[in-house]
Design a protein around this motif. Structure first.
Motif, PDB file in Angstrom:
ATOM      1  N   MET A   1       5.120   8.836   0.192  1.00 19.77           N
ATOM      2  CA  MET A   1       6.023   7.808  -0.316  1.00 19.77           C
ATOM      3  C   MET A   1       5.497   7.289  -1.656  1.00 19.77           C
ATOM      4  O   MET A   1       4.331   6.909  -1.768  1.00 19.77           O
ATOM      5  CB  MET A   1       6.141   6.654   0.678  1.00 19.77           C
ATOM      6  CG  MET A   1       6.998   5.494   0.194  1.00 19.77           C
ATOM      7  SD  MET A   1       7.050   4.171   1.426  1.00 19.77           S
ATOM      8  CE  MET A   1       5.320   3.736   1.525  1.00 19.77           C
ATOM      9  N   GLU A   2       6.340   7.289  -2.654  1.00 18.93           N
ATOM     10  CA  GLU A   2       5.932   6.839  -3.977  1.00 18.93           C
ATOM     11  C   GLU A   2       6.175   5.345  -4.132  1.00 18.93           C
ATOM     12  O   GLU A   2       7.147   4.789  -3.619  1.00 18.93           O
ATOM     13  CB  GLU A   2       6.717   7.601  -5.048  1.00 18.93           C
ATOM     14  CG  GLU A   2       6.275   7.274  -6.454  1.00 18.93           C
ATOM     15  CD  GLU A   2       6.936   8.188  -7.469  1.00 18.93           C
ATOM     16  OE1 GLU A   2       6.802   7.923  -8.668  1.00 18.93           O
ATOM     17  OE2 GLU A   2       7.580   9.156  -7.042  1.00 18.93           O
ATOM     18  N   THR A   3       5.249   4.692  -4.829  1.00 19.41           N
ATOM     19  CA  THR A   3       5.368   3.261  -5.099  1.00 19.41           C
ATOM     20  C   THR A   3       5.216   3.037  -6.590  1.00 19.41           C
ATOM     21  O   THR A   3       4.387   3.671  -7.239  1.00 19.41           O
ATOM     22  CB  THR A   3       4.273   2.477  -4.350  1.00 19.41           C
ATOM     23  OG1 THR A   3       4.413   2.709  -2.947  1.00 19.41           O
ATOM     24  CG2 THR A   3       4.392   0.982  -4.621  1.00 19.41           C
ATOM     25  N   THR A   4       6.037   2.150  -7.152  1.00 21.72           N
ATOM     26  CA  THR A   4       5.874   1.764  -8.546  1.00 21.72           C
ATOM     27  C   THR A   4       5.268   0.369  -8.590  1.00 21.72           C
ATOM     28  O   THR A   4       5.670  -0.522  -7.839  1.00 21.72           O
ATOM     29  CB  THR A   4       7.211   1.802  -9.309  1.00 21.72           C
ATOM     30  OG1 THR A   4       6.979   1.512 -10.688  1.00 21.72           O
ATOM     31  CG2 THR A   4       8.216   0.820  -8.752  1.00 21.72           C
ATOM     32  N   SER A   5       4.274   0.184  -9.441  1.00 22.74           N
ATOM     33  CA  SER A   5       3.616  -1.112  -9.522  1.00 22.74           C
ATOM     34  C   SER A   5       4.492  -2.113 -10.255  1.00 22.74           C
ATOM     35  O   SER A   5       5.411  -1.752 -11.005  1.00 22.74           O
ATOM     36  CB  SER A   5       2.281  -0.973 -10.251  1.00 22.74           C
ATOM     37  OG  SER A   5       2.497  -0.680 -11.623  1.00 22.74           O
ATOM     38  N   ALA A   6       4.205  -3.397 -10.043  1.00 25.31           N
ATOM     39  CA  ALA A   6       4.957  -4.442 -10.733  1.00 25.31           C
ATOM     40  C   ALA A   6       4.794  -4.307 -12.243  1.00 25.31           C
ATOM     41  O   ALA A   6       5.754  -4.478 -13.005  1.00 25.31           O
ATOM     42  CB  ALA A   6       4.487  -5.810 -10.253  1.00 25.31           C
ATOM     43  N   ARG A   7       3.596  -3.981 -12.683  1.00 26.49           N
ATOM     44  CA  ARG A   7       3.348  -3.845 -14.119  1.00 26.49           C
ATOM     45  C   ARG A   7       4.147  -2.689 -14.708  1.00 26.49           C
ATOM     46  O   ARG A   7       4.747  -2.809 -15.781  1.00 26.49           O
ATOM     47  CB  ARG A   7       1.859  -3.636 -14.355  1.00 26.49           C
ATOM     48  CG  ARG A   7       1.458  -3.539 -15.815  1.00 26.49           C
ATOM     49  CD  ARG A   7      -0.048  -3.396 -15.950  1.00 26.49           C
ATOM     50  NE  ARG A   7      -0.448  -3.256 -17.346  1.00 26.49           N
ATOM     51  CZ  ARG A   7      -1.699  -3.084 -17.748  1.00 26.49           C
ATOM     52  NH1 ARG A   7      -2.679  -3.039 -16.844  1.00 26.49           N
ATOM     53  NH2 ARG A   7      -1.975  -2.959 -19.032  1.00 26.49           N
ATOM     54  N   ALA A   8       4.164  -1.540 -13.990  1.00 27.55           N
ATOM     55  CA  ALA A   8       4.896  -0.374 -14.489  1.00 27.55           C
ATOM     56  C   ALA A   8       6.400  -0.631 -14.534  1.00 27.55           C
ATOM     57  O   ALA A   8       7.083  -0.277 -15.503  1.00 27.55           O
ATOM     58  CB  ALA A   8       4.592   0.847 -13.628  1.00 27.55           C
ATOM     59  N   LEU A   9       6.938  -1.251 -13.475  1.00 28.66           N
ATOM     60  CA  LEU A   9       8.374  -1.520 -13.457  1.00 28.66           C
ATOM     61  C   LEU A   9       8.744  -2.548 -14.518  1.00 28.66           C
ATOM     62  O   LEU A   9       9.785  -2.428 -15.180  1.00 28.66           O
ATOM     63  CB  LEU A   9       8.806  -2.003 -12.073  1.00 28.66           C
ATOM     64  CG  LEU A   9      10.313  -2.243 -11.896  1.00 28.66           C
ATOM     65  CD1 LEU A   9      11.108  -0.976 -12.213  1.00 28.66           C
ATOM     66  CD2 LEU A   9      10.628  -2.724 -10.484  1.00 28.66           C
ATOM     67  N   ALA A  10       7.891  -3.549 -14.725  1.00 28.09           N
ATOM     68  CA  ALA A  10       8.164  -4.552 -15.756  1.00 28.09           C
ATOM     69  C   ALA A  10       8.210  -3.912 -17.136  1.00 28.09           C
ATOM     70  O   ALA A  10       9.044  -4.284 -17.977  1.00 28.09           O
ATOM     71  CB  ALA A  10       7.104  -5.650 -15.711  1.00 28.09           C
ATOM     72  N   ALA A  11       7.341  -2.935 -17.378  1.00 27.82           N
ATOM     73  CA  ALA A  11       7.350  -2.246 -18.671  1.00 27.82           C
ATOM     74  C   ALA A  11       8.646  -1.475 -18.867  1.00 27.82           C
ATOM     75  O   ALA A  11       9.198  -1.427 -19.979  1.00 27.82           O
ATOM     76  CB  ALA A  11       6.147  -1.313 -18.771  1.00 27.82           C
TER      77      ALA A  11
ATOM     78  N   LEU B   1       9.843  -0.378  -4.363  1.00 30.48           N
ATOM     79  CA  LEU B   1       9.799  -1.333  -5.462  1.00 30.48           C
ATOM     80  C   LEU B   1       8.708  -2.371  -5.208  1.00 30.48           C
ATOM     81  O   LEU B   1       8.322  -2.613  -4.063  1.00 30.48           O
ATOM     82  CB  LEU B   1      11.161  -2.011  -5.615  1.00 30.48           C
ATOM     83  CG  LEU B   1      12.349  -1.075  -5.878  1.00 30.48           C
ATOM     84  CD1 LEU B   1      13.634  -1.887  -5.994  1.00 30.48           C
ATOM     85  CD2 LEU B   1      12.137  -0.239  -7.122  1.00 30.48           C
ATOM     86  N   PRO B   2       8.211  -3.002  -6.261  1.00 30.70           N
ATOM     87  CA  PRO B   2       7.150  -3.987  -6.084  1.00 30.70           C
ATOM     88  C   PRO B   2       7.608  -5.171  -5.234  1.00 30.70           C
ATOM     89  O   PRO B   2       8.802  -5.475  -5.146  1.00 30.70           O
ATOM     90  CB  PRO B   2       6.837  -4.445  -7.514  1.00 30.70           C
ATOM     91  CG  PRO B   2       7.437  -3.418  -8.396  1.00 30.70           C
ATOM     92  CD  PRO B   2       8.593  -2.838  -7.671  1.00 30.70           C
TER      93      PRO B   2
ATOM     94  N   GLU C   1       5.142 -10.248  -6.889  1.00 31.48           N
ATOM     95  CA  GLU C   1       4.393  -9.503  -7.906  1.00 31.48           C
ATOM     96  C   GLU C   1       5.274  -9.194  -9.117  1.00 31.48           C
ATOM     97  O   GLU C   1       4.835  -9.318 -10.270  1.00 31.48           O
ATOM     98  CB  GLU C   1       3.851  -8.205  -7.308  1.00 31.48           C
ATOM     99  CG  GLU C   1       2.798  -8.425  -6.225  1.00 31.48           C
ATOM    100  CD  GLU C   1       2.416  -7.121  -5.554  1.00 31.48           C
ATOM    101  OE1 GLU C   1       2.988  -6.069  -5.906  1.00 31.48           O
ATOM    102  OE2 GLU C   1       1.538  -7.153  -4.663  1.00 31.48           O
ATOM    103  N   LEU C   2       6.520  -8.775  -8.874  1.00 32.11           N
ATOM    104  CA  LEU C   2       7.409  -8.467  -9.995  1.00 32.11           C
ATOM    105  C   LEU C   2       7.771  -9.741 -10.761  1.00 32.11           C
ATOM    106  O   LEU C   2       7.866  -9.714 -12.003  1.00 32.11           O
ATOM    107  CB  LEU C   2       8.673  -7.767  -9.499  1.00 32.11           C
ATOM    108  CG  LEU C   2       9.635  -7.284 -10.592  1.00 32.11           C
ATOM    109  CD1 LEU C   2       8.943  -6.319 -11.550  1.00 32.11           C
ATOM    110  CD2 LEU C   2      10.870  -6.627  -9.984  1.00 32.11           C
ATOM    111  N   ALA C   3       7.956 -10.837 -10.056  1.00 32.02           N
ATOM    112  CA  ALA C   3       8.254 -12.107 -10.730  1.00 32.02           C
ATOM    113  C   ALA C   3       7.121 -12.489 -11.668  1.00 32.02           C
ATOM    114  O   ALA C   3       7.356 -12.919 -12.809  1.00 32.02           O
ATOM    115  CB  ALA C   3       8.488 -13.199  -9.694  1.00 32.02           C
TER     116      ALA C   3
END
Length: 476
Positions: free
Chosen positions: A1-11, A46-47, A51-53
């Motif tokens: 299962m793949e996860t995207t970090s909050a930092r990566a998604l924010a970018a 998704l984060p 964390e995403l906030a």
């Protein structure tokens, strides 16, 4: 299962300041586009909201509302105790990779979709003149108007594949035809051989049926190697079907010659594998004409065509050509979701096919000019990129000096340029060193687009922006 970090998604999401309020809807829209164009792969977790906030400097309530909107619209799913995952909406458009609003101010180089030529309004006017003779009946033609089926059959015959009208099923565009073909051949767990890269919506249509995609790498610099690999894959796996584009393949532009078609047809015949052959670009040879359809070299294959690229996508008229008994079975599949196509558009299609040879001459000349503009601008402004010049079709399959397609696409979107990242056209995470660029826009739009693209590439690599590039025009 793949996860995207909050930092990566924010970018990837970027600055939301230029988007229209409310902020949660803007965030949901950004994430939706990231899922639709493949930068956030399906199934990615998704984060966490908190964390995403923090990464986006937003309130947690804003992120919570955005995730709720995504789930309501089908672009995310929630699993209790596991998190929120990227998804695609269910229904007839599941997996659809679709153009954005045409009036949102962005330059769209993500989709190879020409504007309508003058022949389209003329054809619609002719269709309205013909319409009264059909108004006395119920208007349903499940396999298509007989007049249109006859014209499509005649065109196949002229291209070297003798065809009768009963061998033609009219569809709502090529993707509808591909989906119907898949529905008749595939099912959960069954394998379909595809070229890698390939057309994203066709891959999603196969996956929506539970089919397992078997990619065979197609290198435009060594197209003969694909035939070797395809023969090995067919013999080893014996897939239930193949999805192929031998005519100026989308996105590589590779054209399979007559000897290659003979060889491929033999390999398919040995393993009993029927092919769904997407002929969307078949009549868009700019430097050379395509050979006869693959089905002319071996029976049992489904040929899928459309007016979307040679006339206008807004007509939504396509077709499947197959043996008559197969067409009857596919018609029963088609009516499950669409009883019949619209009569007026089919009458317009008849008029367009009557004058297609003449309109194609003008279209090909226009595309040659636009191809020259796009290749010239790219080679001048981005000299490190590999910029091929395909013999036909609508797109360039550019090679980037390093795997940064996703980053370039993200930067370009912030500048008002919409692109499709290379990985969208494949399986897994491959092709991040590729970018597909259509040459369907007018020359002045292409020049401006390459200026924005040069700025986006500089931003993605941390290089200084090119001095001669156009100033960015953020989407508002």
């Amino acid at each position: 299962m793949e996860t995207t970090s909050a930092r990566a998604l924010a970018a990837l999401v970027g600055d939301l300041a230029s988007d229209r309020p409310p902020r949660y809807a803007a965030l949901a829209g950004r994430i939706r586009r990231l899922v639709a164009d493949g930068r956030v792969p399906l199934g990615t977790r998704l984060p966490a909201e908190r964390e995403l906030a923090t990464a986006l400097a937003l309130s947690r309530a804003t992120v919570t509302a955005a995730y709720t909107r995504l789930r309501e619209d089908g672009w995310a799913t929630a699993r209790q105790g596991a998190g929120t995952f990227a998804a695609l909406p269910a229904g007839p458009h599941r997996g659809a990779w679709v153009p954005g609003p045409p009036d949102d101010g962005a330059v769209d180089l993500a989709h190879a979709a020409p504007a309508a030529p003058a022949s389209v309004p003329a054809a619609l006017a002719a269709a309205l003149e013909e319409l009264p003779r059909f108004l006395g009946s119920h208007g349903y033609h499940p396999a298509g108007l007989p007049d249109l089926r006859a014209r499509v059959a005649a065109r196949y015959t002229a291209r070297g594949l003798p065809t009768a009208p009963e061998q033609v099923l009219v569809t709502n565009g090529a993707l509808h035809g591909v989906s119907i073909g898949f529905a008749g051949l595939l099912g959960r767990g069954r394998r379909v051989l595809v070229e890698q890269p390939s057309y994203p919506n066709a891959l999603q249509a196969a996956r929506a049926l539970g089919a397992r995609v078997l990619p065979v790498a197609l290198d435009p610099d060594e197209p003969a190697a694909w035939l070797d690999a395809a023969e090995r894959a067919l013999s080893a796996v014996r897939p239930a079907a193949a999805y192929l584009m031998p005519d100026f393949q989308n996105p590589t532009g590779v054209l399979l010659d007559a000897s290659g078609r003979e060889r491929l047809a033999r390999a398919l015949r040995r393993t009993g594998t029927p092919a769904v052959v997407d002929e969307t670009f078949a009549e868009l040879g700019l430097d050379t004409a395509a050979p006869a359809p693959l089905a002319a070299f071996g029976a049992g294959h489904l040929s899928v065509g459309t007016l979307s690229k040679v006339a206008w996508g807004g007509l939504r008229v396509g077709w499947v050509r197959a043996e008559a008994d197969v067409v009857r079975r596919l018609t029963s599949v088609a009516v499950r979701t669409s009883m019949s196509g619209p009569v007026v558009e089919q009458l317009a299609a008849c008029a367009l096919l009557d004058g297609l040879d003449e309109s194609l001459t003008a279209l090909r000349e226009q595309l040659r000019e636009r191809r020259a503009v796009l290749t010239g601008e790219l080679r001048q402004r981005l000299p490190e990129w590999r910029v091929p010049e395909p013999a036909g079709g609508l797109v360039l399959w550019c090679g980037l000096p390093s795997p940064r397609s996703r980053a370039v696409v993200a930067a370009a979107e912030r500048l008002g340029l919409r692109l499709a990242a290379g990985p969208l056209f494949g399986t897994g995470h491959a092709l991040d060193d590729r970018l597909r660029l259509p040459y369907t826009q007018p020359p002045d739009v292409l020049r401006r687009a390459v200026g924005l693209l040069a700025r986006a590439d500089a931003e993605a690599t941390g290089a200084p922006p090119p001095a001669d590039a156009d100033e960015p025009q953020p989407v508002v």
